[in-house]
Design an enzyme around this catalytic site. Structure first.
Site, short mmCIF file in Angstrom:
data_model
loop_
_atom_site.label_atom_id
_atom_site.label_comp_id
_atom_site.label_asym_id
_atom_site.label_seq_id
_atom_site.Cartn_x
_atom_site.Cartn_y
_atom_site.Cartn_z
N ARG A 1 0.82 -1.21 0.00
CA ARG A 1 0.00 0.00 0.00
C ARG A 1 0.86 1.26 0.00
O ARG A 1 0.42 2.31 -0.46
CB ARG A 1 -0.91 0.03 1.24
CG ARG A 1 -1.89 -1.12 1.28
CD ARG A 1 -2.72 -1.06 2.54
NE ARG A 1 -3.51 -2.28 2.71
CZ ARG A 1 -4.50 -2.42 3.56
NH1 ARG A 1 -4.83 -1.41 4.35
NH2 ARG A 1 -5.16 -3.56 3.66
N GLU B 1 -11.06 -1.63 -5.16
CA GLU B 1 -11.44 -0.63 -4.16
C GLU B 1 -10.47 0.54 -4.17
O GLU B 1 -9.31 0.38 -4.56
CB GLU B 1 -11.48 -1.25 -2.76
CG GLU B 1 -12.22 -0.37 -1.75
CD GLU B 1 -12.11 -0.84 -0.31
OE1 GLU B 1 -13.10 -0.77 0.41
OE2 GLU B 1 -11.00 -1.26 0.10
#
Lengths: 483, 144, 483, 144
Positions: C100, C171
């Site tokens: 991430r 997402e």
């Protein structure tokens, strides 16, 4: 002796009492004056009625499990565990099936065998066999109030021993512990036997000792429309109040549709107040009990937690005074104490989270409440008519005529002509009204709602629909829809 | 065919000390709807009650339900009692939660067939299955 | 390059693309034409967007867990377990925290150590390190559609690899994956980087391949008022639609009050349709996702089941298109696969039981919806004003000015001036509005509702009230009331 | 006693790639309210940032949070870095969801104490517990 809804004469009561206390040796342990002296020392915070009344005032819902094993020490250990680890607010003592049939010799064999094999061979606590002293040991070993829960058509001796034993609440009733629990006990007999139990409770009340009484709400636990269980709850409330009972908890078993379930709990309390007041029983306190899903459970424990939790949520949203809790072992039989505690903890978490939600209000809810009230009043008024004003007589005649009728009940004193089915939204309606004294306006509402479902499923409403509904929850659904 | 079916008489009941009434009602309704003559002796029925009802009504089949796990004890000897009563060749069907706890169905079925039952059904069987079997066992040809 | 809400020019896109694919070796595995050919062979029943659209039409709610581990085979095993034992309708691939942050070297170390110690040392699946072929192995090994879920401010490479890897849903967003997930990434940068991701999705759409996009609804998951998450969901919907995205799932994290939660889901869909249509994006399909409680959980697993189940019930009653499921291990960190499956099973049981309930309707619900809409419109209109009609520019300026503000967010580009607290009924309100552009009418509603609570608790609303609310669920309550 | 507590300086932060900000805000509030001087370096803080902040502010203790399961990797070597920076005897506390998956807490605690932490806290610890421990570890008598 003609059945009538009149307070038992004291002489008559005492005459029956002598016979009852002689029917099993532990009956001799009961000394009414000594029992009253004992009960009067139990403080308010350990009395069932008081705790319920406070909860009602605060608008919160209390959690109570079912539990009972054969031996005294093991039973105490179980209740203590449910109180501490399970965080139960109210405790039970569930009575075994032999005691419920007054088969005390077999209960004794069960006790003896439990001792020798080292595990409970009975599905509950045989309070009659253990007697008064053992019961007192049980109630003294926990902090929370304890209620006796059973399913006994003739519970006169059990009532004597339970009250002398210090229990402060007592489940059952002449209709709700007969029609779903027996095959051929005449209603006259069970109602009369429960008048005795209620008269005893009434006598304790006269002596200043509050004992909570709870008719058994869910009946057969299978697609029972609210108006049926409400009618019986109110009949038993009136019968109990006549004998002097002051604290009444009326019950209802979850049907599954949120609006109907909330409407049922709210209307139950309002209807009970209406009828009790109409017949002059002004000083009774009515609280409510919501039973989590009484039908078949999923085998899977996680799914069972889902069923339990939805019951807890509905109880909280309906602001029922207490909720009877199922366990994740429901489909497997009698639960371990750990599984029992799990069910309470999941329930309590939801009750606590939802205690601040406002009471539901909507047009649909109001309409549903009014429908339930109209149906229940139709039944009760017809029973009063049948009994020429005497509700006990009316009840017996009404069951004969099928104007009050419990779906799927084993008793031959029940007409068994009703066919309930769910509507499109999962609310329980009637497909066949049997001889229920409903006007065309009420019948038309049911027909329309079931027709609406039939249309979306492309089939005529039939008994197959009922069968599909009964099988539905086991398949993870509420409505047995054909898609 | 509806005419012929009406001639079949079934004795229906829940055996032993079992008070489970829901399935009994479902079966009564389903068999009646299907055109059979149903003699329902209800819950808590003894072996003697099943046999007597069958003799009195000249029944073609006895359908025994047991939901509370004691089926094995309660059903033992039913075929022998039928033989004694002179109806030894009556069809005996049994179904429900027949044993305590979860057991392999093949083994349970074998046990009940060995006891003299003609057919045994596991938990969750739909009534239509028994109806189809009755029609087949009594030689009625099915339309679909 | 000036940020603006305009579709990225294709030349510009390709220029960035070259750089991105060169940033880590697995980028070289991505061949856009080959990827489109691969994706076009995935049938409708295994495509996320299609399954959501069907669920929306049928009015049912689908269940999706979160899950991801370091190694490919273990990840496949996990997803298969959640699909078969857990009965998940939709599957996830949750990305680890190093990926991430684009820290692929550290992710690699995590992979290597996971291999050597024999358990996952990463909290998710490092899709970039594993590359395209491994991702295809994952999606091919299950029947249900799989979505990539992460929390990546700059997800350009991950998007390329995920889409080429056969995932059909993705997402994230330039605001929702920055403000709650980063400390000092400028909004201009994350919005621009997500325009790239959305443009790539838009290109797949142009080639006939439907990829579902989901802005991250719950943000910080802690007392986020619906108007805040709704504003950001709609901003990201507009930004995505401009880049050609057609399938949008907008999210909201459970606050706990039933009326507010149902009102939030219903108003989210209506507001999104309103704004998308106003800006000319006519052919986007908007579905909704409800996140079960994102705050602290009880340690006790039975109590956690209660929290999970209440989330499932609310999702079903709100008729959200999907629900993101928590696990009974939530308080303990990353769950075992068994615990993860348990959470899904409890959720599914409730979704199935409640799928037939009618949509809630009440005066309170209507008022709550109107309040949320008024608040959200106030924020969005101010942002449009700030951006002189350009929503991207308006968003950046709005965050600077604090007219859009996320409670408890780590980003220094977030004003952090809001103080949310629950009202008497558990709905999330605002104690301090920061610079939110609310009129006095809206502010007065919040003040009154919080004052009502303060009064019943006998204390002035303060930060201590906020802290009590944050800890409340863990202690079995919703509102951190002082009694 | 409030006076004395004010002299304790705490470096507070969330280590690694972890962005969990809520608990960090609450801890800052709680420790400040309890009278400590709090140097909050926020989320996503590297080991170097913890050490530098501690050196610069002459801190008495470093309080590390980790909520996302990578705590084991992220915290390894922090004590060694403190030693290198000349603050080897600074108190190191750590707490949160320190490992991936449900593990026995005793084992997890042992692992972190072996890494050189003075105290480790499991998930769900309330701030007051750490406050009490700080007061005890620095020799302040509790009034209770």
């Amino acid at each position: 002796m003609q059945l009538t809804n009149k307070r038992l004469e004291w002489d008559q009561f005492l005459e029956i009492r002598r016979e009852i206390l002689n029917s099993w040796p532990t009956g001799q342990e009961v000394d009414l004056e000594e029992a009253i002296a004992y009960q009067s020392k139990i403080p308010d915070n350990r009395r069932f009625a008081k705790k319920l009344e406070t909860a009602k005032q605060e608008g919160i819902t209390l959690a109570q499990p079912r539990a009972g094993v054969a031996l005294v020490n093991e039973h105490i250990e179980l209740l203590r565990y449910l109180e501490t680890e399970g965080e139960a607010d109210l405790l039970p003592t569930t009575i075994d099936s032999y005691t419920r049939q007054n088969r005390y010799n077999e209960a004794q064999a069960g006790i003896d065998e439990s001792r020798s094999v080292g595990r409970s061979m009975l599905n509950g606590f045989p309070a009659v066999n253990h007697g008064v002293v053992a019961c007192r040991q049980v109630v003294e070993s926990v902090i929370s109030p304890v209620q006796v829960r059973h399913g006994t058509p003739d519970a006169r001796l059990l009532t004597e021993i339970s009250l002398a034993g210090g229990f402060t609440a007592y489940e059952g009733g002449g209709i709700s512990y007969n029609i779903p629990y027996a095959k051929d006990v005449p209603l006259e007999r069970s109602i009369r036997d429960w008048q005795y139990a209620d008269r005893l409770v009434g006598y304790y009340e006269e002596r200043g000792i509050s004992i909570n009484r709870e008719p058994f709400g869910p009946l057969t636990g299978t697609l029972v429309p609210p108006c049926i269980s409400h009618s019986i709850a109110i009949l038993e409330a009136l019968l109990a109040a006549e004998q002097g009972v002051k604290s009444l908890t009326l019950g209802y078993g979850q049907c599954g549709n949120l609006t109907q379930d909330v409407a049922a709990i709210r209307s139950l309390e309002e209807l009970a107040d209406e009828y009790l007041s109409r017949f002059g029983y002004q000083d009774t306190v009515v609280t409510t009990v919501f039973h989590q899903w009484m039908g078949g459970f999923p085998q899977d424990e996680s799914k069972a937690f889902g069923v339990i939790s939805w019951g807890a949520a509905t109880a909280a949203l309906a602001k029922a005074t207490k909720v009877i809790v199922k366990t994740p072992h429901e489909a497997m039989g009698i639960p371990t104490k750990e599984a029992n505690a799990s069910g309470i903890k999941a329930t309590k978490q939801i009750l606590n989270m939802l205690k601040d939600q406002p009471l539901m209000q909507s047009q649909e809810l109001t309409e549903e409440k009014e429908l339930i009230k109209a149906e229940t009043r139709a039944i009760l008024e017809k029973l009063l008519e049948f009994g020429e004003g005497d509700i006990a007589v009316g009840t017996v005649r009404g069951f004969q005529a099928g104007v009050i009728d419990v779906p799927f009940a084993p008793s031959r004193y029940n007409a068994g002509k009703l066919l309930p089915a769910r509507d499109y939204y999962g609310a329980v309606r009637l497909l066949d009204f049997g001889n229920l004294p409903f006007g065309e306006d009420i019948k038309e509402i049911h027909r329309e709602k079931i027709a609406q479902r039939g249309k979306t499923e492309g089939r005529e409403p039939s008994f197959q629909m009922v069968i599909d509904d009964i099988y539905a929850i086991g398949k993870g659904m509420l409505v047995g829809k054909v898609r | 065919m509806v005419e012929e079916k009406k001639q079949l008489t079934l004795v229906l009941g829940v055996i032993g000390a079992d008070v489970h009434a829901v399935g009994n009602r479902i079966l009564e309704y389903a068999f009646t709807e299907a055109g059979f003559k149903v003699v329902n002796i209800g819950v808590m029925a003894s072996q003697e009650e099943f046999i007597n009802a069958a003799v009195e009504t000249n029944a073609n089949a006895i359908l025994v339900s047991s939901l509370y796990g004691h089926g094995e004890i309660d059903c033992r000897g039913l075929r022998e009692k039928a033989v004694e009563a002179g109806i030894g060749d009556i069809k005996l069907y049994v179904g429900g939660n027949l044993v305590v706890g979860k057991q392999d169905w093949q083994a349970v079925e074998k046990k009940f067939l060995a006891m003299g039952f003609d057919r045994a059904y596991p938990p969750g069987t739909m009534p239509q299955e028994a109806i189809d079997d009755l029609l087949m066992d009594f030689g009625f040809v099915q339309k679909c």
